[in-house]
Each structure stands twice: as structure tokens, then as C-alpha cells.
Design an enzyme around this catalytic site. Structure first.
Site, mmCIF file in Angstrom:
data_model
loop_
_atom_site.group_PDB
_atom_site.id
_atom_site.type_symbol
_atom_site.label_atom_id
_atom_site.label_comp_id
_atom_site.label_asym_id
_atom_site.label_seq_id
_atom_site.Cartn_x
_atom_site.Cartn_y
_atom_site.Cartn_z
ATOM 1 N N LEU A 180 -33.349 -0.324 123.596
ATOM 2 C CA LEU A 180 -32.279 -0.328 123.070
ATOM 3 C C LEU A 180 -32.329 0.107 121.543
ATOM 4 O O LEU A 180 -31.309 0.644 121.058
ATOM 5 C CB LEU A 180 -31.433 -1.560 123.390
ATOM 6 C CG LEU A 180 -31.365 -2.140 124.820
ATOM 7 C CD1 LEU A 180 -30.395 -3.522 124.589
ATOM 8 C CD2 LEU A 180 -30.448 -0.773 125.426
ATOM 9 N N THR A 217 -26.212 -3.981 119.921
ATOM 10 C CA THR A 217 -27.451 -3.539 119.437
ATOM 11 C C THR A 217 -27.890 -3.343 117.907
ATOM 12 O O THR A 217 -28.896 -3.790 117.407
ATOM 13 C CB THR A 217 -27.975 -2.284 120.403
ATOM 14 O OG1 THR A 217 -27.710 -2.676 121.845
ATOM 15 C CG2 THR A 217 -29.194 -1.892 120.034
ATOM 16 N N GLU A 221 -30.176 -5.165 115.327
ATOM 17 C CA GLU A 221 -31.202 -4.428 114.751
ATOM 18 C C GLU A 221 -30.866 -4.658 113.020
ATOM 19 O O GLU A 221 -31.958 -4.929 112.373
ATOM 20 C CB GLU A 221 -31.237 -3.151 114.966
ATOM 21 C CG GLU A 221 -31.720 -3.062 116.619
ATOM 22 C CD GLU A 221 -33.119 -3.442 116.825
ATOM 23 O OE1 GLU A 221 -33.692 -3.927 116.248
ATOM 24 O OE2 GLU A 221 -33.023 -3.690 118.291
ATOM 25 N N HIS A 224 -32.762 -7.702 112.055
ATOM 26 C CA HIS A 224 -33.971 -7.553 111.749
ATOM 27 C C HIS A 224 -34.135 -7.012 110.445
ATOM 28 O O HIS A 224 -35.015 -7.558 109.507
ATOM 29 C CB HIS A 224 -34.823 -6.848 112.670
ATOM 30 C CG HIS A 224 -34.900 -7.324 114.026
ATOM 31 N ND1 HIS A 224 -35.461 -8.787 114.323
ATOM 32 C CD2 HIS A 224 -34.718 -6.942 115.312
ATOM 33 C CE1 HIS A 224 -35.451 -8.956 115.644
ATOM 34 N NE2 HIS A 224 -35.123 -8.034 116.231
ATOM 35 N N ASP A 243 -38.297 -18.876 114.775
ATOM 36 C CA ASP A 243 -37.778 -17.827 114.387
ATOM 37 C C ASP A 243 -37.258 -18.083 112.670
ATOM 38 O O ASP A 243 -37.018 -17.481 111.797
ATOM 39 C CB ASP A 243 -36.351 -17.564 114.888
ATOM 40 C CG ASP A 243 -35.445 -18.716 114.672
ATOM 41 O OD1 ASP A 243 -35.678 -19.884 114.535
ATOM 42 O OD2 ASP A 243 -34.175 -18.482 114.930
ATOM 43 N N THR A 248 -31.446 -23.001 114.497
ATOM 44 C CA THR A 248 -31.361 -22.490 115.843
ATOM 45 C C THR A 248 -32.061 -23.144 116.624
ATOM 46 O O THR A 248 -33.371 -23.404 116.344
ATOM 47 C CB THR A 248 -31.659 -21.117 115.932
ATOM 48 O OG1 THR A 248 -32.828 -20.893 115.191
ATOM 49 C CG2 THR A 248 -30.742 -20.168 114.838
ATOM 50 N N GLN A 251 -36.246 -22.267 121.850
ATOM 51 C CA GLN A 251 -36.123 -21.826 123.216
ATOM 52 C C GLN A 251 -37.375 -21.248 123.923
ATOM 53 O O GLN A 251 -38.120 -20.564 122.861
ATOM 54 C CB GLN A 251 -35.043 -21.062 123.457
ATOM 55 C CG GLN A 251 -34.971 -19.539 122.977
ATOM 56 C CD GLN A 251 -33.548 -18.846 122.911
ATOM 57 O OE1 GLN A 251 -32.366 -19.280 122.792
ATOM 58 N NE2 GLN A 251 -33.708 -17.787 123.620
#
Length: 316
Positions: A180, A217, A221, A224, A243, A248, A251
Site C-alpha cells: 500500500l 494509507t 506513511e 512514519h 513503538d 499505546t 500488542q
């Protein structure tokens, strides 16, 4: 790919079909010692912001100038202006927490929802100071592209980046392997700095295809590009990755499709995974928040590694 209402989990071998940012990061870390050193310094700064040793220096909303490089092999890949403008509209809402679906965040996490204080606009002047609509179009003999950054150079059939200290470069093309999109974390070369999104997951109209037709998407991005990691920590379905954001939940791996709340992994009950976070892999309609901790990491980037870009924003 999952449909708009299903939920599934895949093995680590399948992860790169969604986002190639970590693939790019690993390549640059192994090949470029300067990048590795830059990344270490950027992470130290991010930690200081999240732990509130440093507070964001920018007093107001920053408006980021964007140039969209459309690299197309077929007429379908040559996305139209309406599709590009629809993507900018999504960015403006999602990074200000003004997206209509933010009210779907479970009550337990609503206090964590962050206004990142970022807006985006298509560039008004090009690198030579000439008026522009912020869109370049390149007809290429290459049918599709990978994470090797070749789409970012005219010599390989793509389009060269505009100065990365002034513009957010976004390349829209057809990506192979079911990708993606992918991004370059801050700290890399200016000639490859920016994000790449496949044409069928860009914006909300035109060639955008369900379940990736919500413009998320590009949100993922750009996260990031502003130094956010995947929410599960990229540890191959384990529970030891991070992360580097304290608010957060830990997981086990990426969530796909549209999960039901709660979905518990890594002993993170009762609330489970924050799968509606933009940095997970859920369908566009199932992701709708950044957290305060993620916003602090982005503040660190905008105050430091990408400071020159925010200073230039008003002029272009």
C-alpha cells in the site's frame, strides 16, 4: 486482502504487503552508517519529548507544503486532481482530530486522542519560485515499483524529489507485491525523503479501492515520516517489541480488517489492542486516531529533524 468487515491476522511473512517502511529502515541501517547515527540521535530527542523533559516549541498549527509526484504507466495510474485534493482533505482532518469517525474511539481511550496541530496544502511555488499546483506528472515505462526508491529518480523512470527541507514529497504510483505504501523515517538522504503510496490506496475517489479508499494509507506513511513506529513494535508476533510510545498498549502484531473491541493480546486486557490507531494495519474505515504520546514524538521531529520544513511552510 480482507474485505471491509472481516478480521484476520497474518504471519510475519505477510506484513510487508501493507507497509514497507520498516523494510526501508532496515536497508538504510545496514547500508548507511550516517543514517544509523542520525536515527539514534532522533530517537533520543523523541524520548525527551515523550517524557516531557522537552516541550513542543511550536506555538500553533503548522501548514506543511506538499508536492505530489504522480508516476504512471497507464492512464488509470495517472490519478486526477480531485483524487489528490481528496487526500489532502483527509490529512487535514486526521492530523487535527477533526475526522468525523473519531467519535468511534472507545471511551477508555478518548482522553488520549491527539490533535497533532498539522495541516497540509499543495505547494504554491516550485523550487525555482514559479507558481505551481503542487502536482508533477511523469509517464514511465515502468509498470510498477518496489521499496528500492527507484520511483524517486528521473534516471530510473520516476521523478526527482523537490528539496526535502521545504516540501513533503509524496510519490503516487503502482506498487508491486500488494504494497500500500512506504516511507522514509527522518534522518535519511534528502534525495529519497518522503512517502510513496500506491494509486489504489490514495485519497477517497478515482482509483482508490475499498477497503483502502479512505486516505488512511497516506496518514499512516506520513506518521512514519514524522518518526512513528508501527503500534505493535515490529517484533514478529511477539510481545517484546515497542513503538516507543507509552500510551499505546502493547500488542502481539498487526490487526487487519475491522476488528471488534476489545481484542486482547499480550495480556493487555481488559481493553486490548488499540487497533483503531493509524499506525496499525486495519482497514481505512477502522482506524481513526493518534495518541498524545504519538503526537509528542511528532512534535520532537517537527522541532528538530524537520524544523527547516516547518519554517518554510508559509512561503510555499
Amino acid at each position: 486482502m480482507s474485505d471491509a468487515h472481516s478480521y484476520l491476522r497474518v504471519t510475519s511473512a505477510d506484513y510487508s504487503r501493507w507497509c514497507g517502511a520498516m523494510e526501508v529502515d532496515r536497508r538504510l541501517l545496514s547500508q548507511n552508517p550516517e543514517y544509523a547515527g542520525n536515527r539514534a540521535a532522533i530517537e533520543n530527542t523523541a524520548f525527551a519529548y515523550e517524557t516531557m523533559e522537552h516541550i513542543a516549541g511550536r506555538p500553533s498549527v503548522v501548514d506543511i507544503p506538499v508536492v505530489v509526484h504522480v508516476v504512471h504507466n497507464t492512464p488509470e495510474q495517472d490519478v486526477g486532481e480531485a483524487q489528490i485534493h481528496s487526500q489532502i482533505d483527509v490529512l487535514d482532518k486526521d492530523f487535527r482530530a477533526s475526522n468525523p469517525d473519531v467519535d468511534q474511539v472507545p471511551p477508555v481511550w478518548r482522553d488520549l486522542v491527539a490533535d497533532v496541530r498539522l495541516q497540509f496544502h499543495l505547494a504554491r511555488t516550485d523550487p525555482l519560485g514559479r507558481p505551481t499546483d503542487g502536482i508533477t506528472r511523469t509517464r514511465s515505462a515502468t509498470a510498477d515499483w518496489d521499496t528500492d526508491d527507484l520511483v524517486k529518480f528521473s534516471l530510473s523512470g520516476g521523478h526527482d524529489a523537490w528539496p526535502a527541507d521545504v516540501y513533503l514529497n509524496v510519490w503516487v504510483c503502482k506498487l508491486r507485491r500488494g504494497l500500500l505504501g512506504y516511507a522514509q523515517f527522518p534522518g535519511g538522504a534528502a534525495s529519497t525523503d518522503g512517502v510513496v503510496v500506491t494509486h489504489s490506496a490514495f485519497g477517497t475517489t478515482g482509483t482508490a479501492t475499498a477497503p483502502f479508499d479512505g486516505g488512511r494509507t497516506a496518514v499512516h506513511e506520513i506518521g512514519h515520516w514524522l518518526n512513528l513506529r508501527h503500534i505493535w513494535g515490529d517484533d514478529d508476533e511477539g510481545c517484546s517489541g515497542s513503538d516507543f510510545v507509552s500510551d499505546t498498549p502493547n500488542q502481539a502484531g498487526p490487526n487487519l480488517g475491522s476488528p471488534g473491541f476489545p481484542h486482547v493480546t499480550c495480556n493487555n486486557g481488559p481493553d486490548g489492542d488499540m487497533f483503531m490507531n493509524y499506525m496499525d494495519y486495519t482497514d481505512d474505515a477502522a482506524m481513526f486516531m493518534f495518541t498524545r504520546g504519538q503526537a509528542a514524538r511528532m512534535d520532537a521531529t517537527l522541532d528538530n529533524a524537520r524544523l527547516t520544513l516547518t519554517r518554510q511552510a508559509v512561503a510555499v
